[in-house]
Scaffold this motif. Structure first.
Motif, short mmCIF file in Angstrom:
data_model
loop_
_atom_site.label_atom_id
_atom_site.label_comp_id
_atom_site.label_asym_id
_atom_site.label_seq_id
_atom_site.Cartn_x
_atom_site.Cartn_y
_atom_site.Cartn_z
N LEU A 139 -1.01 14.02 -7.61
CA LEU A 139 -1.82 12.85 -7.95
C LEU A 139 -1.12 11.62 -7.39
N ALA A 140 -1.91 10.54 -7.30
CA ALA A 140 -1.27 9.26 -6.99
C ALA A 140 -0.36 8.89 -8.17
N ILE A 141 0.80 8.31 -7.86
CA ILE A 141 1.78 8.00 -8.90
C ILE A 141 1.25 6.86 -9.77
N ASP A 142 1.18 7.08 -11.09
CA ASP A 142 0.64 6.08 -12.03
C ASP A 142 -0.76 5.61 -11.61
N ARG A 143 -1.54 6.52 -11.06
CA ARG A 143 -2.91 6.20 -10.59
C ARG A 143 -2.89 5.06 -9.57
N SER A 144 -1.78 4.90 -8.90
CA SER A 144 -1.63 3.76 -7.98
C SER A 144 -1.18 4.28 -6.62
N LEU A 145 -1.80 3.75 -5.60
CA LEU A 145 -1.49 4.21 -4.25
C LEU A 145 -0.43 3.30 -3.63
N CYS A 146 0.54 3.90 -2.98
CA CYS A 146 1.52 3.11 -2.25
C CYS A 146 1.95 3.87 -1.00
N VAL A 147 2.51 3.12 -0.09
CA VAL A 147 3.18 3.70 1.08
C VAL A 147 4.62 3.20 1.02
N CYS A 148 5.57 4.06 1.34
CA CYS A 148 6.97 3.62 1.35
C CYS A 148 7.48 3.61 2.79
N ARG A 149 8.24 2.58 3.10
CA ARG A 149 8.78 2.43 4.46
C ARG A 149 10.28 2.28 4.39
N THR A 150 10.95 2.95 5.28
CA THR A 150 12.37 2.69 5.46
C THR A 150 12.57 2.04 6.83
N ASP A 151 13.49 1.08 6.87
CA ASP A 151 13.82 0.42 8.14
C ASP A 151 15.24 0.74 8.58
N ASP A 152 15.91 1.59 7.78
CA ASP A 152 17.32 1.86 8.05
C ASP A 152 17.63 3.36 8.00
N GLY A 153 16.70 4.14 8.51
CA GLY A 153 16.97 5.57 8.60
C GLY A 153 17.01 6.28 7.26
N GLY A 154 16.38 5.70 6.26
CA GLY A 154 16.31 6.37 4.96
C GLY A 154 17.38 5.96 3.97
N LYS A 155 18.22 5.00 4.34
CA LYS A 155 19.22 4.52 3.37
C LYS A 155 18.53 3.79 2.22
N SER A 156 17.46 3.08 2.55
CA SER A 156 16.71 2.37 1.51
C SER A 156 15.22 2.46 1.83
N TRP A 157 14.41 2.29 0.79
CA TRP A 157 12.96 2.39 0.92
C TRP A 157 12.31 1.15 0.31
N LYS A 158 11.26 0.71 0.93
CA LYS A 158 10.48 -0.41 0.40
C LYS A 158 9.10 0.14 0.02
N THR A 159 8.65 -0.18 -1.19
CA THR A 159 7.34 0.29 -1.65
C THR A 159 6.29 -0.76 -1.32
N LEU A 160 5.26 -0.35 -0.60
CA LEU A 160 4.24 -1.28 -0.10
C LEU A 160 2.91 -0.97 -0.80
N ARG A 161 2.38 -1.96 -1.53
CA ARG A 161 1.18 -1.74 -2.33
C ARG A 161 0.08 -2.77 -2.07
N HIS A 162 0.41 -3.82 -1.35
CA HIS A 162 -0.51 -4.95 -1.26
C HIS A 162 -1.82 -4.53 -0.58
N GLY A 163 -2.90 -4.58 -1.35
CA GLY A 163 -4.21 -4.19 -0.80
C GLY A 163 -4.60 -2.76 -1.12
N LEU A 164 -3.69 -1.99 -1.73
CA LEU A 164 -4.01 -0.60 -2.09
C LEU A 164 -4.40 -0.52 -3.56
N PRO A 165 -5.24 0.43 -3.94
CA PRO A 165 -5.74 0.51 -5.32
C PRO A 165 -4.60 0.78 -6.32
N GLN A 166 -4.57 0.02 -7.38
CA GLN A 166 -3.50 0.14 -8.38
C GLN A 166 -4.12 0.42 -9.74
N GLY A 167 -3.72 1.54 -10.35
CA GLY A 167 -4.13 1.83 -11.72
C GLY A 167 -5.38 2.68 -11.87
#
Lengths: 360, 90
Positions: free
Chosen positions: A278-306
């Motif tokens: 399922l979508a996590i917490d009924r909320s859709l997100c995409v995660c992006r890493t810019d450093d080879g997976g050392k850190s992740w940024k969760t991107l939700r702006h414009g995606l359905p939440q809840g």
């Protein structure tokens, strides 16, 4: 960014064009027919449709004129007598991966299938032959098994642009296999992966890479969204490192896309564990890493939440330049023009989306 | 000669498909003859190992065939053979 999107959906092949800053639906081919993969060969512009007729078996069609005319070609078929296991005849159940074989082999194409056969064509797709060396790999009969489908399936084929006889496949469930001789011999490349669902999570074979990709900018850098997390290799798959987010959503999922121009940048489309899907917490997100997976940024702006139940299938997330698009199991199609920072809806009313691809 | 009839669903892919009388000894023989008239048809009805596809049915005089793997069900010279799709949802 390429300005056409090909979607393989449960009810046809859908074409979108980006014009005047907007995406517009241009065509629907094979209406009503499940399309497992919609593919375009960037060497010659030929479009391919992998069809999954419920009744009539899998079919393969191609178009040399961007969908104006389609021609059916003989779909990859298992040779007489081929067996999944003793007493269980093999036939092509699903076309799950398509990949062109490189510019130095202009007529070579690879197709991955369920129940686990890899096929190669050397005549532009008129005929496909089972790659017997992989089908007869000693691990297949006892250590390959179904993951998401009834039998093992090859969903990923990666061709090294520096040496196009150098090929990887991703198999659910078996893992990653590498060939340096265009498929004559194969080596298992699962070191560092973890298969929590096996009695021995570090077994040599039996892993579940949901999707395997290589960085176009540096093909030694490979990524996989695995059933048991996200893994990355910087040495062509010889050693995999778990780069899942420890306290965030980037862990379970199916799809992964790596930036054209940056081997350290990739996106995943997370979901709640294999138990729920399922979508996590009924909320859709995409995660992006810019450093080879050392850190992740969760991107939700414009995606359905809840209020979302969307899952993104393994071939349904794609990138091209700054553009990113994904389609979901509930028929939503989203686009970002800025590498995932902000999203817009292209369509809320599509059939289930199996594959998304940017093409010229 | 046995007559062979087809589900309308197959006519989407083979628009020239019509009811046809064919002299044939067996279902395999019959399908081989149909393949000659309509190249590609066999692969819609049978898989590459020659077995009837899971969601396809063949009726001989109103009876579903029993041998879906080797297609050995017998028929008479005046039999009516129907190649049908099973119904499935969605």
């Amino acid at each position: 960014m390429k300005s056409t999107l090909l979607l393989g959906t449960r009810k046809g092949l859908v074409v979108y064009r980006h014009q005047n800053g907007q995406w517009a639906m241009q065509d629907v081919h094979f209406p009503g027919v499940p399309v497992s993969i919609a593919y375009a060969d960037e060497r010659n512009g030929v479009w391919w449709a992998c069809l999954d007729h419920g009744h009539w078996g899998v079919k393969l069609h191609r178009s040399a004129d961007r969908g104006a005319n389609w021609e059916e070609v003989t779909a990859p078929a298992y040779p007489e007598g081929a067996e999944i296991k003793p007493g269980e005849p093999a036939h092509t159940r699903y076309l799950w991966a398509m990949q062109q074989g490189g510019r130095r082999h202009p007529d070579r194409l690879w197709v991955g299938t369920e129940p686990g056969g890899l096929f190669r064509s050397d005549d532009g797709g008129r005929e496909f032959q089972l790659v017997e060396s992989l089908w007869n790999h000693p691990s297949r009969e006892n250590n390959w098994f179904g993951g998401g489908r009834d039998h093992a399936g090859i969903h990923s084929v990666v061709v090294d642009p520096r040496d196009e006889n150098h090929v990887y496949v991703g198999v659910s469930c078996a893992g990653v296999f590498e060939s340096v001789d265009a498929g004559k011999t194969w080596a298992v490349r699962n070191k560092g992966l973890r298969a929590d669902f096996l009695p021995d999570p570090e077994a040599e074979v039996g892993h579940d890479p949901h999707l395997l990709v290589a960085s176009p900018a540096n093909p030694d850098v490979m990524w996989q969204q695995n059933h048991c997390g996200i893994f990355r290799s910087v040495d062509g798959g010889r050693l995999w490192t778990d780069i899942s987010e420890k306290d965030g959503p980037a862990s379970f999922g199916f799809a992964i896309a790596v930036a054209d121009d940056d081997p350290d940048q990739a996106w995943v489309a997370p979901a709640v564990s294999d138990m729920h899907r399922l979508a996590i917490d009924r909320s859709l997100c995409v995660c992006r890493t810019d450093d080879g997976g050392k850190s992740w940024k969760t991107l939700r702006h414009g995606l359905p939440q809840g209020h979302s139940f969307d899952i993104v299938y393994r071939h349904a997330l794609a990138c091209s330049g700054d553009g990113l698009a994904f389609g979901t199991t509930t028929g939503n199609l989203f686009f970002s023009a800025d590498r995932g920072e902000r999203w817009q809806v292209i369509n809320n009313y599509l059939p289930m989306v199996h594959s998304v691809l940017f093409v010229e | 000669m046995p007559s062979v009839n087809f589900t309308y669903a197959l006519k989407r892919f083979f628009p020239d498909l019509r009811e046809i009388d064919l002299k044939a000894e067996s279902l395999s023989d019959l399908l081989a003859q149909l393949e000659k008239k309509h190249p590609g048809l066999r692969a819609y009805v049978l898989d590459e190992q020659g077995r009837l596809r899971r969601h396809v049915n063949i009726f001989i005089d109103g009876e579903l065939i029993a041998d879906r793997d080797a297609l050995t069900d017998p028929f008479r010279p005046d039999s009516e053979i129907y190649i049908m799709q099973a119904l499935s949802g969605g």
